[in-house]
Design a protein around this motif. Structure first.
Motif, PDB file in Angstrom:
ATOM      1  N   ASP A   1      33.777 -24.684  -0.750  1.00 52.41           N
ATOM      2  CA  ASP A   1      35.002 -25.155  -1.412  1.00 52.41           C
ATOM      3  C   ASP A   1      35.735 -23.946  -1.978  1.00 52.41           C
ATOM      4  OD1 ASP A   1      34.648 -28.004  -1.056  1.00 52.41           O
ATOM      5  OD2 ASP A   1      32.994 -27.828  -2.486  1.00 52.41           O
ATOM      6  N   ARG A   2      36.999 -23.788  -1.578  1.00 54.17           N
ATOM      7  CA  ARG A   2      37.757 -22.601  -1.939  1.00 54.17           C
ATOM      8  C   ARG A   2      38.984 -22.960  -2.765  1.00 54.17           C
ATOM      9  NH1 ARG A   2      33.801 -19.385  -1.294  1.00 54.17           N
ATOM     10  NH2 ARG A   2      35.177 -17.594  -1.356  1.00 54.17           N
ATOM     11  N   CYS A   3      39.371 -22.049  -3.645  1.00 56.11           N
ATOM     12  CA  CYS A   3      40.547 -22.208  -4.503  1.00 56.11           C
ATOM     13  C   CYS A   3      41.803 -22.319  -3.638  1.00 56.11           C
ATOM     14  CB  CYS A   3      40.650 -21.007  -5.455  1.00 56.11           C
ATOM     15  SG  CYS A   3      42.118 -21.001  -6.504  1.00 56.11           S
ATOM     16  N   ASP A   4      42.627 -23.322  -3.924  1.00 60.86           N
ATOM     17  CA  ASP A   4      43.869 -23.508  -3.174  1.00 60.86           C
ATOM     18  C   ASP A   4      44.889 -22.412  -3.480  1.00 60.86           C
ATOM     19  OD1 ASP A   4      43.094 -25.834  -1.798  1.00 60.86           O
ATOM     20  OD2 ASP A   4      43.622 -27.089  -3.507  1.00 60.86           O
ATOM     21  N   ARG A   5      44.696 -21.692  -4.548  1.00 58.99           N
ATOM     22  CA  ARG A   5      45.637 -20.644  -4.943  1.00 58.99           C
ATOM     23  C   ARG A   5      45.284 -19.279  -4.350  1.00 58.99           C
ATOM     24  NH1 ARG A   5      50.660 -19.433  -6.103  1.00 58.99           N
ATOM     25  NH2 ARG A   5      50.849 -17.903  -7.744  1.00 58.99           N
ATOM     26  N   CYS A   6      43.986 -18.895  -4.419  1.00 60.61           N
ATOM     27  CA  CYS A   6      43.621 -17.525  -4.021  1.00 60.61           C
ATOM     28  C   CYS A   6      42.495 -17.438  -2.998  1.00 60.61           C
ATOM     29  CB  CYS A   6      43.256 -16.694  -5.247  1.00 60.61           C
ATOM     30  SG  CYS A   6      41.699 -17.200  -6.024  1.00 60.61           S
ATOM     31  N   GLY A   7      41.802 -18.532  -2.718  1.00 59.59           N
ATOM     32  CA  GLY A   7      40.732 -18.520  -1.741  1.00 59.59           C
ATOM     33  C   GLY A   7      39.353 -18.187  -2.291  1.00 59.59           C
TER      34      GLY A   7
END
Length: 76
Positions: free
Chosen positions: A15-21
């Protein structure tokens, strides 16, 4: 942040941040449907705005400060 009261599937390294990855530690379920994932940094940065549009916020940032394999005093 408000923590989800109902059981939700735990966030994983995939699961990765939608803003920065970066790895996500917050899942925001939107009132309008859908969800957003954020790293701890962006979760804190956008917290005031997220609280306005969130139905639920699953906050797993405590995982950043726990040491794997060492039981806490509560678990002993």
């Amino acid at each position: 942040m408000t923590t989800v009261l109902t059981p939700a599937s735990p966030l994983t390294a995939a699961d990765r941040c939608d803003r920065c990855g970066a790895q996500a530690y917050l899942r925001v379920v939107l009132l309008s449907g859908g969800e957003l994932l954020f790293c701890a940094h962006h979760g804190r940065k956008f917290e005031p705005e997220l609280k306005k549009i969130a139905a639920e916020i699953q906050d797993e940032t405590e995982r950043l400060t726990t040491v794997p394999g060492i039981a806490s005093e509560e678990e002993r």
